[in-house]
Design a protein around this motif. Structure first.
Motif, mmCIF file in Angstrom:
data_model
loop_
_atom_site.group_PDB
_atom_site.id
_atom_site.type_symbol
_atom_site.label_atom_id
_atom_site.label_comp_id
_atom_site.label_asym_id
_atom_site.label_seq_id
_atom_site.Cartn_x
_atom_site.Cartn_y
_atom_site.Cartn_z
ATOM 1 N N ALA A 105 0.875 -1.178 0.000
ATOM 2 C CA ALA A 105 0.000 0.000 0.000
ATOM 3 C C ALA A 105 0.906 1.220 0.000
ATOM 4 O O ALA A 105 2.066 1.148 0.436
ATOM 5 C CB ALA A 105 -0.920 0.007 1.212
ATOM 6 N N PHE A 106 0.386 2.342 -0.482
ATOM 7 C CA PHE A 106 1.166 3.578 -0.569
ATOM 8 C C PHE A 106 0.329 4.740 -0.076
ATOM 9 O O PHE A 106 -0.900 4.679 -0.072
ATOM 10 C CB PHE A 106 1.586 3.842 -2.026
ATOM 11 C CG PHE A 106 2.412 2.726 -2.605
ATOM 12 C CD1 PHE A 106 3.775 2.682 -2.387
ATOM 13 C CD2 PHE A 106 1.811 1.706 -3.335
ATOM 14 C CE1 PHE A 106 4.540 1.634 -2.897
ATOM 15 C CE2 PHE A 106 2.560 0.666 -3.851
ATOM 16 C CZ PHE A 106 3.929 0.630 -3.632
ATOM 17 N N ARG A 107 1.011 5.802 0.301
ATOM 18 C CA ARG A 107 0.310 7.044 0.598
ATOM 19 C C ARG A 107 1.176 8.208 0.161
ATOM 20 O O ARG A 107 2.406 8.097 0.087
ATOM 21 C CB ARG A 107 -0.046 7.165 2.084
ATOM 22 C CG ARG A 107 1.137 7.438 2.989
ATOM 23 C CD ARG A 107 0.661 7.892 4.373
ATOM 24 N NE ARG A 107 1.771 7.964 5.307
ATOM 25 C CZ ARG A 107 2.673 8.954 5.350
ATOM 26 N NH1 ARG A 107 2.604 9.954 4.485
ATOM 27 N NH2 ARG A 107 3.650 8.941 6.230
ATOM 28 N N ALA A 108 0.508 9.311 -0.158
ATOM 29 C CA ALA A 108 1.209 10.553 -0.497
ATOM 30 C C ALA A 108 1.308 11.406 0.753
ATOM 31 O O ALA A 108 0.383 11.419 1.578
ATOM 32 C CB ALA A 108 0.436 11.299 -1.589
ATOM 33 N N ASP A 109 2.430 12.115 0.901
ATOM 34 C CA ASP A 109 2.546 13.055 2.014
ATOM 35 C C ASP A 109 1.438 14.103 1.908
ATOM 36 O O ASP A 109 0.930 14.367 0.814
ATOM 37 C CB ASP A 109 3.914 13.760 1.978
ATOM 38 C CG ASP A 109 4.974 12.967 2.730
ATOM 39 O OD1 ASP A 109 4.715 11.797 3.094
ATOM 40 O OD2 ASP A 109 6.066 13.521 2.941
ATOM 41 N N ALA A 110 1.102 14.698 3.018
ATOM 42 C CA ALA A 110 0.025 15.693 3.047
ATOM 43 C C ALA A 110 0.386 16.940 2.254
ATOM 44 O O ALA A 110 -0.492 17.682 1.818
ATOM 45 C CB ALA A 110 -0.297 16.067 4.492
ATOM 46 N N SER A 111 1.692 17.169 2.035
ATOM 47 C CA SER A 111 2.132 18.419 1.422
ATOM 48 C C SER A 111 2.128 18.427 -0.099
ATOM 49 O O SER A 111 2.127 19.487 -0.709
ATOM 50 C CB SER A 111 3.541 18.753 1.922
ATOM 51 O OG SER A 111 4.436 17.710 1.560
ATOM 52 N N GLU A 112 2.155 17.245 -0.756
ATOM 53 C CA GLU A 112 2.223 17.244 -2.222
ATOM 54 C C GLU A 112 1.750 15.925 -2.811
ATOM 55 O O GLU A 112 1.781 14.892 -2.151
ATOM 56 C CB GLU A 112 3.645 17.559 -2.700
ATOM 57 C CG GLU A 112 4.704 16.610 -2.196
ATOM 58 C CD GLU A 112 6.110 17.010 -2.632
ATOM 59 O OE1 GLU A 112 6.293 17.354 -3.814
ATOM 60 O OE2 GLU A 112 7.012 16.961 -1.796
ATOM 61 N N ASP A 113 1.329 16.000 -4.078
ATOM 62 C CA ASP A 113 0.898 14.799 -4.792
ATOM 63 C C ASP A 113 2.095 13.869 -5.013
ATOM 64 O O ASP A 113 3.238 14.320 -5.101
ATOM 65 C CB ASP A 113 0.317 15.169 -6.166
ATOM 66 C CG ASP A 113 -0.998 15.931 -6.073
ATOM 67 O OD1 ASP A 113 -1.491 16.160 -4.948
ATOM 68 O OD2 ASP A 113 -1.516 16.304 -7.132
ATOM 69 N N LEU A 114 1.809 12.593 -5.124
ATOM 70 C CA LEU A 114 2.828 11.588 -5.411
ATOM 71 C C LEU A 114 2.517 11.009 -6.788
ATOM 72 O O LEU A 114 1.448 10.440 -6.999
ATOM 73 C CB LEU A 114 2.796 10.491 -4.341
ATOM 74 C CG LEU A 114 3.816 9.367 -4.478
ATOM 75 C CD1 LEU A 114 5.242 9.904 -4.318
ATOM 76 C CD2 LEU A 114 3.561 8.278 -3.426
ATOM 77 N N LEU A 115 3.442 11.197 -7.729
ATOM 78 C CA LEU A 115 3.276 10.669 -9.084
ATOM 79 C C LEU A 115 4.186 9.468 -9.269
ATOM 80 O O LEU A 115 5.370 9.524 -8.907
ATOM 81 C CB LEU A 115 3.628 11.729 -10.127
ATOM 82 C CG LEU A 115 2.520 12.704 -10.543
ATOM 83 C CD1 LEU A 115 2.049 13.538 -9.372
ATOM 84 C CD2 LEU A 115 3.003 13.591 -11.660
ATOM 85 N N TYR A 116 3.632 8.415 -9.835
ATOM 86 C CA TYR A 116 4.448 7.219 -10.042
ATOM 87 C C TYR A 116 3.946 6.421 -11.236
ATOM 88 O O TYR A 116 2.782 6.480 -11.615
ATOM 89 C CB TYR A 116 4.472 6.350 -8.787
ATOM 90 C CG TYR A 116 3.125 5.849 -8.338
ATOM 91 C CD1 TYR A 116 2.293 6.633 -7.543
ATOM 92 C CD2 TYR A 116 2.677 4.586 -8.708
ATOM 93 C CE1 TYR A 116 1.055 6.171 -7.134
ATOM 94 C CE2 TYR A 116 1.441 4.113 -8.293
ATOM 95 C CZ TYR A 116 0.633 4.913 -7.508
ATOM 96 O OH TYR A 116 -0.595 4.460 -7.109
ATOM 97 N N ILE A 117 4.879 5.695 -11.822
ATOM 98 C CA ILE A 117 4.595 4.775 -12.915
ATOM 99 C C ILE A 117 4.596 3.377 -12.318
ATOM 100 O O ILE A 117 5.453 3.067 -11.488
ATOM 101 C CB ILE A 117 5.680 4.873 -14.014
ATOM 102 C CG1 ILE A 117 5.694 6.274 -14.624
ATOM 103 C CG2 ILE A 117 5.464 3.814 -15.086
ATOM 104 C CD1 ILE A 117 6.914 6.541 -15.508
ATOM 105 N N CYS A 118 3.657 2.569 -12.706
ATOM 106 C CA CYS A 118 3.647 1.163 -12.285
ATOM 107 C C CYS A 118 3.625 0.294 -13.533
ATOM 108 O O CYS A 118 2.790 0.477 -14.414
ATOM 109 C CB CYS A 118 2.427 0.868 -11.402
ATOM 110 S SG CYS A 118 2.395 -0.851 -10.838
ATOM 111 N N VAL A 119 4.575 -0.620 -13.603
ATOM 112 C CA VAL A 119 4.645 -1.585 -14.700
ATOM 113 C C VAL A 119 4.534 -2.961 -14.089
ATOM 114 O O VAL A 119 5.212 -3.247 -13.083
ATOM 115 C CB VAL A 119 5.986 -1.485 -15.473
ATOM 116 C CG1 VAL A 119 6.027 -2.502 -16.610
ATOM 117 C CG2 VAL A 119 6.207 -0.075 -16.003
#
Ligand code: ZN
Length: 133
Positions: A91-105
Motif C-alpha cells: 500500500a502507498f500514501r502521499a505526504d500531506a504536502s504534495e501529490d505523489l506521481l508514479y509509474i507502475c509496470v
C-alpha cells in the motif's frame, strides 16, 4: 489513434489522461501492464493488495510519500524505483504536502526471456534523418 501492423500510437492529451486504460486497451499491450498514477496529497491506497502472478515495478517520478510492504513502512521519494514480488502485500500514501506521481509496470514474474541486449537486432531500414544527403 493510429493502429498499424507493428505499432499503435495514441495521444492521450494531458498527463492526467495517461491512465491504465490508455496503455492497456488503446495500445493493446500483450506482455505488460503500465499505468501512470497521481495520488493526491494526503491520499492513500484504498486497500493493501498483492498479486497472484505479476511482479510490479514502481517508478516514483514526483513528490514523496510512504510505502508499506509486508508490514514494513518506509518513505518513498521522486527517483525511487521499486520491485515488488507478487506475494508482497503493498500500500502507498502521499505526504500531506504534495501529490505523489508514479509509474507502475507489471508483468508475470519470471516471464522475461531475454533483455534488449540479446533480443534486439539492427534492421536495414533507415528513417529520412539517417539517410545520406
Ligand atoms: Zn498491483
Amino acid at each position: 489513434m493510429k493502429n498499424e501492423k507493428n505499432y499503435a500510437v495514441k495521444n492521450a492529451g494531458a498527463f492526467e489522461n495517461l491512465t491504465r486504460e490508455v496503455f492497456n486497451e488503446s495500445l493493446d499491450l500483450s506482455a505488460i501492464e503500465l499505468s501512470i498514477n497521481r495520488m493526491k496529497a494526503g491520499e492513500s491506497s484504498p486497500f493493501v493488495h498483492a498479486h497472484k502472478r505479476n511482479e510490479e515495478v514502481y517508478v516514483f517520478i514526483k513528490g514523496k510519500g510512504a510505502a508499506c510492504i509486508d508490514g514494513e513502512e518506509f518513505p518513498v521519494n521522486a527517483g525511487d524505483v521499486m520491485r515488488i514480488d507478487p506475494e508482497g502485500k503493498r500500500a502507498f500514501r502521499a505526504d500531506a504536502s504534495e501529490d505523489l506521481l508514479y509509474i507502475c509496470v507489471q508483468a508475470e514474474k519470471a516471464s522475461l526471456v531475454q533483455h534488449t541486449g540479446n533480443d534486439g537486432f539492427p534492421a536495414k531500414e533507415k528513417p529520412s534523418w539517417m539517410q545520406k544527403q
